[in-house]
Motif scaffolding. Sequence first.
Motif, PDB file in Angstrom:
ATOM      1  N   GLY A  23       0.826  -1.205   0.000  1.00 27.41           N
ATOM      2  CA  GLY A  23       0.000   0.000   0.000  1.00 27.41           C
ATOM      3  C   GLY A  23       0.856   1.248   0.000  1.00 27.41           C
ATOM      4  N   TYR A  24       0.210   2.389   0.342  1.00 24.33           N
ATOM      5  CA  TYR A  24       0.872   3.677   0.215  1.00 24.33           C
ATOM      6  C   TYR A  24       1.565   4.132   1.488  1.00 24.33           C
ATOM      7  CZ  TYR A  24      -1.935   3.605  -3.990  1.00 24.33           C
ATOM      8  OH  TYR A  24      -2.495   3.234  -5.176  1.00 24.33           O
ATOM      9  N   GLY A  25       1.462   3.367   2.551  1.00 18.37           N
ATOM     10  CA  GLY A  25       2.218   3.674   3.763  1.00 18.37           C
ATOM     11  C   GLY A  25       1.969   5.080   4.265  1.00 18.37           C
ATOM     12  N   GLU A  26       3.049   5.853   4.413  1.00 15.85           N
ATOM     13  CA  GLU A  26       2.956   7.190   4.992  1.00 15.85           C
ATOM     14  C   GLU A  26       2.880   8.295   3.950  1.00 15.85           C
ATOM     15  OE1 GLU A  26       5.430   6.879   9.082  1.00 15.85           O
ATOM     16  OE2 GLU A  26       6.607   6.537   7.260  1.00 15.85           O
TER      17      GLU A  26
ATOM     18  N   ASP B 158       4.172  15.917  -6.065  1.00 16.57           N
ATOM     19  CA  ASP B 158       4.596  16.159  -4.686  1.00 16.57           C
ATOM     20  C   ASP B 158       3.929  15.157  -3.749  1.00 16.57           C
ATOM     21  OD1 ASP B 158       6.111  18.380  -5.436  1.00 16.57           O
ATOM     22  OD2 ASP B 158       4.394  19.726  -5.274  1.00 16.57           O
ATOM     23  N   VAL B 159       4.746  14.518  -2.916  1.00 15.74           N
ATOM     24  CA  VAL B 159       4.233  13.566  -1.935  1.00 15.74           C
ATOM     25  C   VAL B 159       4.801  13.923  -0.566  1.00 15.74           C
ATOM     26  CG1 VAL B 159       3.991  11.151  -1.291  1.00 15.74           C
ATOM     27  CG2 VAL B 159       4.145  11.768  -3.700  1.00 15.74           C
ATOM     28  N   LEU B 160       3.907  14.132   0.401  1.00 15.11           N
ATOM     29  CA  LEU B 160       4.310  14.431   1.773  1.00 15.11           C
ATOM     30  C   LEU B 160       4.729  13.152   2.492  1.00 15.11           C
ATOM     31  CD1 LEU B 160       1.356  16.809   2.696  1.00 15.11           C
ATOM     32  CD2 LEU B 160       3.734  17.518   2.389  1.00 15.11           C
ATOM     33  N   VAL B 161       5.837  13.246   3.233  1.00 12.37           N
ATOM     34  CA  VAL B 161       6.277  12.135   4.086  1.00 12.37           C
ATOM     35  C   VAL B 161       6.749  12.734   5.409  1.00 12.37           C
ATOM     36  CG1 VAL B 161       6.996  10.723   2.108  1.00 12.37           C
ATOM     37  CG2 VAL B 161       8.673  12.177   3.273  1.00 12.37           C
ATOM     38  N   PRO B 162       6.805  11.934   6.477  1.00 15.31           N
ATOM     39  CA  PRO B 162       7.307  12.451   7.749  1.00 15.31           C
ATOM     40  C   PRO B 162       8.743  12.978   7.622  1.00 15.31           C
ATOM     41  CG  PRO B 162       6.223  10.345   8.068  1.00 15.31           C
ATOM     42  CD  PRO B 162       6.335  10.538   6.591  1.00 15.31           C
ATOM     43  N   ARG B 163       9.038  13.996   8.395  1.00 18.23           N
ATOM     44  CA  ARG B 163      10.354  14.624   8.329  1.00 18.23           C
ATOM     45  C   ARG B 163      11.476  13.644   8.640  1.00 18.23           C
ATOM     46  NH1 ARG B 163      10.831  20.116  11.515  1.00 18.23           N
ATOM     47  NH2 ARG B 163       9.690  20.810   9.668  1.00 18.23           N
ATOM     48  N   THR B 164      11.172  12.625   9.445  1.00 19.92           N
ATOM     49  CA  THR B 164      12.207  11.677   9.850  1.00 19.92           C
ATOM     50  C   THR B 164      12.604  10.701   8.743  1.00 19.92           C
ATOM     51  OG1 THR B 164      10.449  10.277  10.755  1.00 19.92           O
ATOM     52  CG2 THR B 164      11.575  11.769  12.288  1.00 19.92           C
TER      53      THR B 164
ATOM     54  N   VAL C 120       8.368  15.648  -0.200  1.00 23.63           N
ATOM     55  CA  VAL C 120       8.224  16.847   0.629  1.00 23.63           C
ATOM     56  C   VAL C 120       8.138  16.392   2.089  1.00 23.63           C
ATOM     57  CG1 VAL C 120       6.869  18.929   1.099  1.00 23.63           C
ATOM     58  CG2 VAL C 120       6.979  17.998  -1.236  1.00 23.63           C
ATOM     59  N   ARG C 121       9.175  16.674   2.856  1.00 27.26           N
ATOM     60  CA  ARG C 121       9.162  16.277   4.267  1.00 27.26           C
ATOM     61  C   ARG C 121       8.375  17.283   5.096  1.00 27.26           C
ATOM     62  NH1 ARG C 121      13.954  15.132   2.125  1.00 27.26           N
ATOM     63  NH2 ARG C 121      14.730  12.995   2.269  1.00 27.26           N
ATOM     64  N   THR C 122       7.651  16.778   6.069  1.00 29.56           N
ATOM     65  CA  THR C 122       6.840  17.651   6.912  1.00 29.56           C
ATOM     66  C   THR C 122       6.880  17.160   8.343  1.00 29.56           C
ATOM     67  OG1 THR C 122       4.610  18.565   7.238  1.00 29.56           O
ATOM     68  CG2 THR C 122       4.744  16.313   6.421  1.00 29.56           C
ATOM     69  N   ALA C 123       6.810  18.108   9.281  1.00 26.33           N
ATOM     70  CA  ALA C 123       6.831  17.747  10.702  1.00 26.33           C
ATOM     71  C   ALA C 123       5.550  17.046  11.116  1.00 26.33           C
ATOM     72  CB  ALA C 123       7.050  19.001  11.559  1.00 26.33           C
ATOM     73  N   GLU C 124       4.461  17.338  10.425  1.00 22.11           N
ATOM     74  CA  GLU C 124       3.165  16.748  10.787  1.00 22.11           C
ATOM     75  C   GLU C 124       2.374  16.440   9.527  1.00 22.11           C
ATOM     76  OE1 GLU C 124      -0.765  17.739  13.548  1.00 22.11           O
ATOM     77  OE2 GLU C 124       0.935  19.108  13.494  1.00 22.11           O
ATOM     78  N   LEU C 125       2.141  15.171   9.283  1.00 16.80           N
ATOM     79  CA  LEU C 125       1.343  14.780   8.126  1.00 16.80           C
ATOM     80  C   LEU C 125      -0.117  15.167   8.345  1.00 16.80           C
ATOM     81  CD1 LEU C 125       2.515  11.185   7.115  1.00 16.80           C
ATOM     82  CD2 LEU C 125       2.701  13.252   5.736  1.00 16.80           C
TER      83      LEU C 125
END
Length: 344
Positions: A86-89, A116-122, A134-139
């Motif tokens: 699946g698409y996970g995070e 563009d795909v958002l993923v957790p910053r970590t 695109v890393r983000t602090a909060e999905l």
Amino acid sequence: MTQNAPLSARPIRLSAHVEQRVLSVEELKALGVSPARAAAQCRDGGPWQQPLPGVYVLHPGPPTGEERLRSALLYAGRRRGATETGYGEGVVTGLAALALYGFSAAPPLGSLDRIDVLVPRTRRLRSARYAHVVRTAELPSPVRLAGLPVAPVARALADAVAGIGDASAAHRLLTEAVRGGLCEPDAVVRELSRAKLLGRAYVVHAVDSLTAEGRALAECRLYEMVRTYDLPEPLWNVDLRLPGGPHLGGVDAYWPDEAVAVELDTGAPRHSAPAGDRRLAGHDAEWSAYAAEREHLEGLGVTVVHLTPKRLQEAPEQLATVVRTALMAAADRDPAAYVVILPR
């Protein structure tokens, strides 16, 4: 002799229930296809292709826009070494998300150079080809469109504006969101502020335009609600003040006999969200004064009903009942203080 044939010469027949033509290496493993066999299918002249690391398109022709989107999500959402499918995070955002929402001002999926795909910053993951990470602090909590995880409209708009850097294109996207009722102006402003985009002059200009248009649309819906549900006709857009005293504030509708006011919560004075400490201080002072005016009115016995544009669009009958109840309750309240009513 058949046993010595190269892997690419042996076509793979997947189960009949597998309809998706874009699969990750983990999904293929679950179907009994090893990474080596999958790679063999992607050799020159083979029936498959591998547009992104760990992702396969199960036909030789150019991927469609939707297949490119699914492959970008699979690439960004999967974790190296993970076994889940699946698409996970991953959460699609930006212009690709707006295209899924049906924005006419957004390019079609097939013409986008990047998705563009958002993923957790970590996550330690680099962009690859058209898949832009695109890393983000909060999905954000995704919306499901065609089974795909998509960022809410306001977030997708902010990410699109951040990526295009085109004043006219940004204005068209923001305007379409408000006119189409796809997003409230204050939600867009919050996301633009979060993305630190309000320092761009063309973004501020677009925000001022969309908030003004959003207020006009909300006022039209308020007029329609009053007349559709047979509420008494109020005084529209008036200022209230004490006789010979201070200004109490402006309201969108006022019934003087019942001392009931309706205020549209369209984010005003938050329309032009601040950029920089000086503007932030001025913004906070303006909002504090606005809240104080509302409290002062209620302290004088004026019932203030707050309506949001979103609720006006979604539940006008329910809000009409709220206003009607406030008008009917006036007979049971102590008389309100006398106020002077002036055109706004």
